[in-house]
Design an enzyme around this catalytic site. Structure first.
Site, PDB file in Angstrom:
ATOM      1  N   PRO A  38       0.829  -1.214   0.000  1.00 20.62           N
ATOM      2  CA  PRO A  38       0.000   0.000   0.000  1.00 20.62           C
ATOM      3  C   PRO A  38       0.857   1.255   0.000  1.00 20.62           C
ATOM      4  O   PRO A  38       1.852   1.345   0.719  1.00 20.62           O
ATOM      5  CB  PRO A  38      -0.787  -0.087   1.308  1.00 20.62           C
ATOM      6  CG  PRO A  38      -0.476  -1.382   1.911  1.00 20.62           C
ATOM      7  CD  PRO A  38       0.704  -1.972   1.217  1.00 20.62           C
ATOM      8  N   GLU A  39       0.497   2.210  -0.839  1.00 18.35           N
ATOM      9  CA  GLU A  39       1.195   3.488  -0.863  1.00 18.35           C
ATOM     10  C   GLU A  39       0.299   4.544  -0.232  1.00 18.35           C
ATOM     11  O   GLU A  39      -0.791   4.254   0.249  1.00 18.35           O
ATOM     12  CB  GLU A  39       1.554   3.845  -2.307  1.00 18.35           C
ATOM     13  CG  GLU A  39       2.498   2.832  -2.932  1.00 18.35           C
ATOM     14  CD  GLU A  39       3.091   3.314  -4.247  1.00 18.35           C
ATOM     15  OE1 GLU A  39       3.077   4.529  -4.495  1.00 18.35           O
ATOM     16  OE2 GLU A  39       3.553   2.478  -5.015  1.00 18.35           O
ATOM     17  N   ARG A  62      14.113  -1.569  -8.211  1.00 14.67           N
ATOM     18  CA  ARG A  62      12.687  -1.661  -8.497  1.00 14.67           C
ATOM     19  C   ARG A  62      12.445  -1.528  -9.990  1.00 14.67           C
ATOM     20  O   ARG A  62      13.147  -0.800 -10.685  1.00 14.67           O
ATOM     21  CB  ARG A  62      11.917  -0.536  -7.783  1.00 14.67           C
ATOM     22  CG  ARG A  62      12.166  -0.429  -6.292  1.00 14.67           C
ATOM     23  CD  ARG A  62      11.628  -1.635  -5.537  1.00 14.67           C
ATOM     24  NE  ARG A  62      10.178  -1.761  -5.669  1.00 14.67           N
ATOM     25  CZ  ARG A  62       9.297  -1.123  -4.908  1.00 14.67           C
ATOM     26  NH1 ARG A  62       9.712  -0.325  -3.958  1.00 14.67           N
ATOM     27  NH2 ARG A  62       8.009  -1.288  -5.080  1.00 14.67           N
TER      28      ARG A  62
END
Ligand SMILES: [Zn+2]
Length: 297
Positions: A2-3, A287
């Site tokens: 979750p951001e 990433r």
């Protein structure tokens, strides 16, 4: 994971449902990773307190709690509540905080005590309204913490600046002083709080900045475009209820749908929505990083 928009969505959803409610009974599991404060101490600290408000700070969900107005007997009588007494304590100054970090797979749900308990449920908090708050987290990177502000604990603060409200000068200052790839800098939680992979890629696309660019080489105009893009994209995602590309589910158990609007994130090889150039993917800061080579020079 979750951001910021997902955490904000959960915090708002939970706040809407439990603000003003009182904690009558607490059950915690025994997985030590989950508890930043030992579960027995947390359970004791939470019992009897009124939930004054629930909000997001960085990527954490903070419950502001009132005084523990209570007698021992109440814990065994969850239905026996005087609503006037509950309301009387709603506007007071917080005396304690319960801090929830969702980690990778944490979910905070507002349900009822009789609904089936999902596997990996580490906390159940029964409320005087008849609701039950549950924390579920299969991978256990989430954390639960209790702070008693009355006994000297400091109020929770996120390590990085808040991207929704940061001023232009502070934003520029943070990045100018460093020589990181801008993508890595956006992901650094000690600089900005709550920005993860999705919104880093999307905001760099909207600002027209190549993720590999060094922060100290960005112009004032570029940094300002980035600040505004980030704020706009995060606010938009909050309005839509956050993304749901992983296990994130909001307080109602409803999935958000921001992923339908991604311009670059996980669109490798698909045409850019602006110019048609295939979206590229590289590894940066460990990433997957997505960008348009034409729109982001
Ligand atoms: Zn493009």
């Amino acid at each position: 994971m979750p951001e910021l928009p997902e955490v904000e969505t959960v915090a708002r959803g939970v706040n809407k449902r439990v603000r003003g409610d009182r904690i009558v009974q607490v059950w915690f599991g025994n997985r030590p990773q989950t508890f930043k404060t030992p579960p027995a101490r947390q359970a004791k600290g939470l019992a009897g307190r009124t939930i004054l408000a629930v909000h997001r700070t960085g990527k954490h969900i903070v419950f502001e709690l009132g005084a523990a107005a209570g007698t021992a007997g109440r814990r065994n009588q969850p239905g026996n509540t005087d609503p006037k007494q509950t309301n009387a304590n709603q506007t007071g100054k917080p005396e304690a905080q319960w801090i929830v970090h969702l980690g990778m797979t944490g979910r905070l749900l507002v349900t009822t005590p009789d609904s089936p308990v999902a596997p990996h449920t580490h906390a159940r908090i029964e409320l005087s309204s008849g609701h039950e708050l549950r924390f579920q987290d299969p991978r256990r990177f989430g954390r639960l913490e209790f702070r008693n502000l009355r006994s000297g604990a400091a109020a929770f603060e996120a390590p990085g600046a808040e991207p929704l409200t940061i001023e232009a000068s502070e934003f520029a200052e943070i990045f100018r002083r460093r020589r990181l790839h801008i993508k890595a800098a956006l992901l650094n939680q000690t600089l900005l709080a709550g920005v993860g992979n999705i919104y880093a890629d999307e905001s760099l696309f909207q600002a027209g900045i190549r993720p590999r660019r060094r922060t100290n080489r960005l112009t004032t105009a570029e940094l300002e475009r980035l600040r505004l893009a980030l704020r706009q994209i995060l606010a938009h995602a909050i309005r839509l209820g956050g993304s749901s590309v992983s296990d994130y589910v909001d307080a109602d158990g409803e999935r958000g749908f921001f992923q339908l609007e991604h311009c670059v994130y996980q669109r490798t090889g698909e045409p850019c929505r602006h110019c048609g150039t295939p979206i590229q993917r590289i590894e940066l800061a460990g990433r997957g990083t997505h960008f348009c080579s034409r729109c982001q020079p």
